[in-house]
Design a protein around this motif. Structure first.
Motif, PDB file in Angstrom:
ATOM      1  N   ASP A   6       0.869  -1.174   0.000  1.00 40.40           N
ATOM      2  CA  ASP A   6       0.000   0.000   0.000  1.00 40.40           C
ATOM      3  C   ASP A   6       0.909   1.228   0.000  1.00 40.40           C
ATOM      4  O   ASP A   6       1.480   1.584   1.022  1.00 40.40           O
ATOM      5  CB  ASP A   6      -0.910  -0.026   1.236  1.00 40.40           C
ATOM      6  N   VAL A   7       1.055   1.847  -1.175  1.00 36.03           N
ATOM      7  CA  VAL A   7       2.020   2.939  -1.362  1.00 36.03           C
ATOM      8  C   VAL A   7       1.303   4.274  -1.225  1.00 36.03           C
ATOM      9  O   VAL A   7       0.571   4.701  -2.131  1.00 36.03           O
ATOM     10  CB  VAL A   7       2.699   2.828  -2.741  1.00 36.03           C
ATOM     11  N   GLY A   8       1.500   4.934  -0.081  1.00 40.73           N
ATOM     12  CA  GLY A   8       0.905   6.232   0.164  1.00 40.73           C
ATOM     13  C   GLY A   8       1.914   7.349   0.016  1.00 40.73           C
ATOM     14  O   GLY A   8       3.111   7.113  -0.166  1.00 40.73           O
ATOM     15  N   ASN A   9       1.448   8.574   0.122  1.00 43.32           N
ATOM     16  CA  ASN A   9       2.332   9.724  -0.033  1.00 43.32           C
ATOM     17  C   ASN A   9       3.337   9.850   1.099  1.00 43.32           C
ATOM     18  O   ASN A   9       4.438  10.356   0.900  1.00 43.32           O
ATOM     19  CB  ASN A   9       1.505  11.008  -0.132  1.00 43.32           C
ATOM     20  N   ALA A  63      -1.203  -1.151  -4.420  1.00 43.11           N
ATOM     21  CA  ALA A  63      -2.093   0.000  -4.532  1.00 43.11           C
ATOM     22  C   ALA A  63      -1.226   1.226  -4.326  1.00 43.11           C
ATOM     23  O   ALA A  63      -0.717   1.456  -3.224  1.00 43.11           O
ATOM     24  CB  ALA A  63      -3.205  -0.048  -3.484  1.00 43.11           C
ATOM     25  N   SER A  64      -1.011   2.002  -5.372  1.00 45.46           N
ATOM     26  CA  SER A  64      -0.083   3.131  -5.301  1.00 45.46           C
ATOM     27  C   SER A  64      -0.773   4.435  -5.681  1.00 45.46           C
ATOM     28  O   SER A  64      -1.486   4.497  -6.679  1.00 45.46           O
ATOM     29  CB  SER A  64       1.108   2.901  -6.239  1.00 45.46           C
ATOM     30  N   VAL A  65      -0.520   5.469  -4.864  1.00 43.40           N
ATOM     31  CA  VAL A  65      -0.961   6.822  -5.215  1.00 43.40           C
ATOM     32  C   VAL A  65       0.252   7.704  -5.484  1.00 43.40           C
ATOM     33  O   VAL A  65       0.140   8.930  -5.499  1.00 43.40           O
ATOM     34  CB  VAL A  65      -1.847   7.427  -4.108  1.00 43.40           C
ATOM     35  N   ASN A 102     -15.503  10.315 -13.421  1.00 43.47           N
ATOM     36  CA  ASN A 102     -14.348   9.810 -14.154  1.00 43.47           C
ATOM     37  C   ASN A 102     -13.634   8.783 -13.283  1.00 43.47           C
ATOM     38  O   ASN A 102     -12.857   9.146 -12.391  1.00 43.47           O
ATOM     39  CB  ASN A 102     -13.392  10.951 -14.514  1.00 43.47           C
ATOM     40  N   PRO A 103     -13.877   7.495 -13.498  1.00 43.03           N
ATOM     41  CA  PRO A 103     -13.291   6.463 -12.645  1.00 43.03           C
ATOM     42  C   PRO A 103     -11.768   6.514 -12.550  1.00 43.03           C
ATOM     43  O   PRO A 103     -11.189   6.072 -11.558  1.00 43.03           O
ATOM     44  CB  PRO A 103     -13.758   5.158 -13.304  1.00 43.03           C
ATOM     45  N   GLN A 104     -11.103   7.076 -13.573  1.00 41.80           N
ATOM     46  CA  GLN A 104      -9.651   7.159 -13.546  1.00 41.80           C
ATOM     47  C   GLN A 104      -9.144   8.057 -12.420  1.00 41.80           C
ATOM     48  O   GLN A 104      -7.978   7.957 -12.022  1.00 41.80           O
ATOM     49  CB  GLN A 104      -9.125   7.697 -14.885  1.00 41.80           C
ATOM     50  N   GLU A 105      -9.989   8.930 -11.911  1.00 43.67           N
ATOM     51  CA  GLU A 105      -9.573   9.863 -10.868  1.00 43.67           C
ATOM     52  C   GLU A 105      -9.576   9.239  -9.476  1.00 43.67           C
ATOM     53  O   GLU A 105      -9.030   9.814  -8.536  1.00 43.67           O
ATOM     54  CB  GLU A 105     -10.495  11.091 -10.857  1.00 43.67           C
ATOM     55  N   VAL A 106     -10.174   8.080  -9.319  1.00 43.84           N
ATOM     56  CA  VAL A 106     -10.273   7.466  -7.991  1.00 43.84           C
ATOM     57  C   VAL A 106      -8.942   6.810  -7.638  1.00 43.84           C
ATOM     58  O   VAL A 106      -8.430   5.970  -8.387  1.00 43.84           O
ATOM     59  CB  VAL A 106     -11.400   6.415  -7.941  1.00 43.84           C
ATOM     60  N   GLY A 107      -8.372   7.180  -6.495  1.00 44.35           N
ATOM     61  CA  GLY A 107      -7.120   6.586  -6.063  1.00 44.35           C
ATOM     62  C   GLY A 107      -7.254   5.098  -5.816  1.00 44.35           C
ATOM     63  O   GLY A 107      -8.301   4.620  -5.358  1.00 44.35           O
ATOM     64  N   ALA A 108      -6.171   4.369  -6.110  1.00 41.49           N
ATOM     65  CA  ALA A 108      -6.198   2.916  -5.933  1.00 41.49           C
ATOM     66  C   ALA A 108      -6.498   2.541  -4.495  1.00 41.49           C
ATOM     67  O   ALA A 108      -7.213   1.564  -4.226  1.00 41.49           O
ATOM     68  CB  ALA A 108      -4.859   2.323  -6.369  1.00 41.49           C
ATOM     69  N   ASP A 109      -5.965   3.305  -3.540  1.00 36.78           N
ATOM     70  CA  ASP A 109      -6.198   2.987  -2.128  1.00 36.78           C
ATOM     71  C   ASP A 109      -7.663   3.118  -1.773  1.00 36.78           C
ATOM     72  O   ASP A 109      -8.194   2.338  -0.968  1.00 36.78           O
ATOM     73  CB  ASP A 109      -5.338   3.875  -1.223  1.00 36.78           C
ATOM     74  N   ARG A 110      -8.357   4.080  -2.370  1.00 37.39           N
ATOM     75  CA  ARG A 110      -9.774   4.279  -2.074  1.00 37.39           C
ATOM     76  C   ARG A 110     -10.609   3.124  -2.620  1.00 37.39           C
ATOM     77  O   ARG A 110     -11.558   2.663  -1.963  1.00 37.39           O
ATOM     78  CB  ARG A 110     -10.244   5.616  -2.647  1.00 37.39           C
TER      79      ARG A 110
END
Length: 256
Positions: A6-9, A63-65, A102-110
């Motif tokens: 889980d790759v967060g900022n 899951a990377s943001v 726009n589904p592309q805007e949803v972060g993978a973690d969410r």
């Protein structure tokens, strides 16, 4: 075994699963310029410390943001584990319809949090993730990702207060002993804590108004326990929600 990242900022959380069981997990700082070799050596050392055999890793899911890290992590997976990492995106077969404009805007973690929360707690539900940003994700009764709210995270508020004022110090985020601070540090800690608590409870209350009174509220993230201790709504804290979501998505991909 499955390696889930889980790759967060701010942090990267690493989990190792054997079947449905989480064998080990670690939390590291997110270092954006770390190379694939550095990641590979680091992960192998962590495996050795945990007494785990890296040759038993049969899958890697991420899951990377933080897009700049994806290439290094993909190369690390290939070079050190001989595997192609799966990076979760809106195109991944998660089993959860995404109703975002726009589904592309949803972060993978969410997305991953939504999958895990619906699996564990049913719908409707709200996931509150206290990370670099505080995200609120709404899942319908039918298991659809509806959307949510994004607010500034607690760490951002702490850093901004220190950086934008001339005389205020950098303080730790913790639960105050009382609301009325008797000194500058205590006053800042009170403002930061109860400001975050009030924001979270107010947003959750409004989301419940749209989803219904039977909505389950699930909190995750590094500071979830601190806020949940005095929150009106955060009754359930699930520390490993994102890792569990990654496991569920991996299992779904493998069975499809």
């Amino acid at each position: 075994m499955l390696l889930a990242l889980d790759v967060g900022n701010t942090n990267i959380t690493i989990g190792v699963f054997e079947g449905e069981r989480l064998l080990d997990y670690r939390r590291l700082r997110t270092v954006r310029d770390q190379t694939s070799d550095e990641w590979g050596i680091l992960l192998r050392n962590l495996f050795a410390l945990a007494g785990l055999d890296v040759t038993q890793i049969k899958g890697i899911i991420v899951a990377s943001v933080v897009p700049p890290l994806n290439r290094a992590l993909g190369e690390m997976a290939a070079r050190y584990f001989g595997l192609e990492a799966v990076f979760v995106s809106h195109d991944t077969n998660t089993g959860m319809p995404v109703l975002y404009d726009n589904p592309q805007e949803v972060g993978a973690d969410r997305l991953v949090n939504g999958v895990a929360a619906f699996h564990r707690y049913g719908g409707p539900c709200i996931v509150v993730d206290l990370g670099t940003a505080i995200t609120f994700d709404a899942i319908s009764r039918q298991g659809e990702y509806l959307g949510g709210v994004i607010a500034a995270g607690i760490g951002i508020s702490v850093e901004a207060l220190f950086a934008k004022t001339a005389r205020l110090p950098f303080v730790a985020f913790e639960v105050p002993t009382q609301v009325i601070g008797r000194n500058t540090v205590a006053s800042m800690q009170s403002g930061l804590y109860y400001g975050a608590l009030g924001t979270i409870d107010a947003i959750v209350e409004r989301l419940r108004g749209e989803l219904g009174d039977d909505t389950r509220i699930v909190a995750t993230g590094g500071q979830a326990h601190l806020i949940a201790s005095q929150s009106r709504w955060l009754g359930t804290v699930d520390e490993h929600l994102t890792l569990e979501g990654l496991r569920l998505i991996w299992d779904r991909i493998q069975s499809s």
